[in-house]
Scaffold this active site. Structure first.
Site, short mmCIF file in Angstrom:
data_model
loop_
_atom_site.label_atom_id
_atom_site.label_comp_id
_atom_site.label_asym_id
_atom_site.label_seq_id
_atom_site.Cartn_x
_atom_site.Cartn_y
_atom_site.Cartn_z
N HIS A 267 92.16 41.26 74.28
CA HIS A 267 91.39 40.03 74.51
C HIS A 267 90.84 40.01 75.94
O HIS A 267 89.64 39.83 76.15
CB HIS A 267 92.30 38.82 74.26
CG HIS A 267 91.62 37.50 74.44
ND1 HIS A 267 91.13 36.77 73.39
CD2 HIS A 267 91.34 36.78 75.55
CE1 HIS A 267 90.57 35.66 73.85
NE2 HIS A 267 90.69 35.63 75.17
N GLU A 268 91.71 40.21 76.91
CA GLU A 268 91.28 40.15 78.30
C GLU A 268 90.34 41.31 78.64
O GLU A 268 89.44 41.16 79.47
CB GLU A 268 92.49 40.13 79.25
CG GLU A 268 93.45 38.94 79.06
CD GLU A 268 92.77 37.57 79.02
OE1 GLU A 268 91.73 37.40 79.68
OE2 GLU A 268 93.28 36.68 78.32
N HIS A 271 86.91 40.21 77.82
CA HIS A 271 86.34 39.40 78.91
C HIS A 271 85.88 40.32 80.05
O HIS A 271 84.81 40.15 80.61
CB HIS A 271 87.38 38.43 79.46
CG HIS A 271 87.62 37.21 78.60
ND1 HIS A 271 86.61 36.36 78.24
CD2 HIS A 271 88.76 36.71 78.05
CE1 HIS A 271 87.11 35.36 77.50
NE2 HIS A 271 88.41 35.55 77.37
N GLU A 297 84.07 33.96 75.50
CA GLU A 297 85.12 34.03 74.49
C GLU A 297 84.66 34.82 73.26
O GLU A 297 85.47 35.42 72.56
CB GLU A 297 85.55 32.60 74.12
CG GLU A 297 86.90 32.47 73.47
CD GLU A 297 88.09 32.84 74.37
OE1 GLU A 297 87.91 33.01 75.59
OE2 GLU A 297 89.19 32.95 73.82
CO CO Z 1 89.78 34.13 76.44
#
Ligand code: CO
Length: 503
Positions: A267-268, A271, A297
């Site tokens: 997830h990170e 980003h 996101e």
């Molecule tokens: Co996030």
């Protein structure tokens, strides 16, 4: 009207100011990162003071009279600017207008109250004691309502707050979209849960150093450059951008479950890949910045869920487990592994939610925030309203406020209007991924082999390269050729959990 020489001079001064502000913001990001990762505990008071001074300095420079006049002059000459400069002037002016509407005393008071509320919340949550933080939360809501009035709005005060996280978004568009999303999810959730809720939880003994190595390997394979970043352990996973070539991620390791840190890392990484993909020549300007939190996101969720929880990815992951955890790999097929990372079961806690029910948690918060801001809901009635929403929308009964209204930091950290961006991320991510699949013929085969560069290049060219050139909705429409809607996300969930042979 400015002469062309005056215009050139004004632009050069404009960009020099943006560059200096950017450098200060990077230093702020660096000391913030250090605070959460390495800082010794006794440094917290001193660090808070450093952050306060730096924050004040950044605000003063940004809102300095000369700079405001300069931006206004450029804006007055908008038609004479080229397309790139127009974006940078337009978005800087927007940001500046917002900052100028909030008097210094208001900002100082909100900063003070937020910091007090945050500390009170950490204690209140641990003690399951909503009453102790209630007066401060009332103050936060009052200040947020005041902020909305100071900023101004056309339709609903909530719009003024939402705009800070999702520029140009309006409640009148977001609300119906998220409500219909909730309705559609509620329709399919019982059947999906019937098939996917009994998947056993991953249970084992996973040493942290080995997990770090696995996480680094996966992040690197996805395209994260460790020469321009790092991965460190922390309490709450996050990503922070400290420079065009310094974008760091943090994850949280769970010794019992290797997948917990791994998916937070993916997830990170999503980003971080966005930040690293922004055009370096525009660093520090709107053209070198993310469109919105919803688009940010969309990138993290695309990698975490649409890629990371897919069958092809699990076949790649299985090959890594053979290397890192051979015993574990021996005991399960690729499909077993896929099921183990795709458990769907309603939970009271948003951050533990699966990708199907997650958006329901967001809708609950949106409905409550909206009523807090419009004044229809009093903070005193918030815990009961929260529980009522959980009964209605998720059919769950929160046993206490700790796992109810006290679970998230956002409101207690002064962030009202933030939550919808999580659901927008799901919606935008699915729309973008659907388009990527149409344009990259053998995407599944590439993912199964651990090859992600075609997808990353596609995202860089279609999403990252534009910075803030387009609004979120505009960007998604341009890339997909369709008006953003919940359909791609719903199609994805239905295909994955109800049509494909999974169980
Ligand atoms: Co996030």
């Amino acid at each position: 009207m400015l002469s062309s020489m005056e215009l050139t001079q004004a632009l050069s001064s404009f960009y020099q100011n943006l560059e200096e502000l950017y450098r200060l913001r990077c230093v702020d990001a660096l000391i913030g990162w250090d605070q959460q990762v390495f800082m010794p505990p006794n440094a917290s008071q001193g660090r808070a003071e450093q952050q306060e001074t730096l924050g004040k300095l950044i605000h003063q420079r940004f809102t300095a009279k000369d700079f405001v006049t300069l931006v206004q002059r450029l804006h007055d000459n908008f038609p004479s600017l080229n397309a790139d400069d127009q974006v940078n002037v337009r978005e800087t002016k927007r940001h500046l207008d917002r900052a100028l509407k909030l008097p210094d005393e208001f900002v100082a008071e909100k900063t003070k109250i937020t910091s007090l509320t945050f500390s009170a919340w950490t204690k209140a949550r641990a003690a399951n004691d909503f009453a102790s933080v209630k007066p401060l939360l009332e103050k936060i809501v009052e200040l947020s309502r005041k902020e909305a009035e100071l900023i101004g709005y056309e339709e609903h005060p909530y719009d003024a707050l939402l705009d800070a996280y999702e520029p140009y978004a309006k409640l009148s568009q977001v609300r119906p979209m998220l409500l219909s999303l909730a309705q559609r999810i509620q329709t399919i959730l019982p059947e999906i849960e019937k098939r996917y809720s009994k998947v056993p939880e991953i249970q084992g003994d996973f040493q942290e150093d080995k997990q770090v190595a696995l996480n680094r390997k996966v992040a690197g394979a996805l395209g994260y450059d460790f020469a321009a970043g790092r991965l460190d352990p922390t309490h709450h996973p996050f990503m922070t951008s400290i420079g065009a070539e310094d974008v760091r991620i943090c994850t949280r390791f769970n010794k019992r479950n290797y997948a917990s840190a791994l998916y937070a890392t993916i997830h990170e990484t999503g980003h971080a890949l966005y930040e690293l993909g922004l055009p370096p020549k525009w660093k520090g300007t709107p053209l070198g910045s993310a469109v919105s939190l919803g688009i940010h996101e969309s990138q993290s969720r695309l990698w975490e869920n649409l890629v990371g929880r897919s069958q092809p990815f699990c076949s790649y992951l299985h090959s890594l487990l053979e290397e890192f955890y051979p015993e574990l790999a021996k005991g399960q097929s690729v499909m077993d592994l896929w099921r183990s990372v795709n458990r769907v079961r309603r939970t009271l806690i948003r951050v533990e939610a699966d990708e199907v029910s997650y958006s329901l948690h967001v809708v609950i918060r949106l409905l409550l925030e909206e009523r807090l801001i419009s004044g229809q809901l009093k903070v005193a009635d918030l815990p009961a309203a929260w529980n009522e929403q959980y009964r209605t929308i998720l059919n769950l009964e929160p046993p206490d406020n700790k796992d109810g209204v006290l679970q998230d930091v956002h409101w207690f950290g002064g962030m009202i209007g933030y939550f919808p961006t999580y659901a927008l991320g799901n919606i935008y991510g699915a729309a973008l991924f659907e388009r990527a699949r149409e344009q990259i013929q053998d995407l599944d085969a590439q993912i199964a082999q651990g090859k992600f560069s075609t997808l990353l290049t596609w995202l860089r060219e279609n999403v990252h390269a534009h910075g803030m050139r387009f609004r979120a909705e505009e960007l998604v429409s341009r890339v997909t050729g369709r008006t953003p809607s919940i359909e791609p996300f719903m199609n994805y969930l239905e295909n994955k959990f109800l049509k494909e042979a999974g169980v």
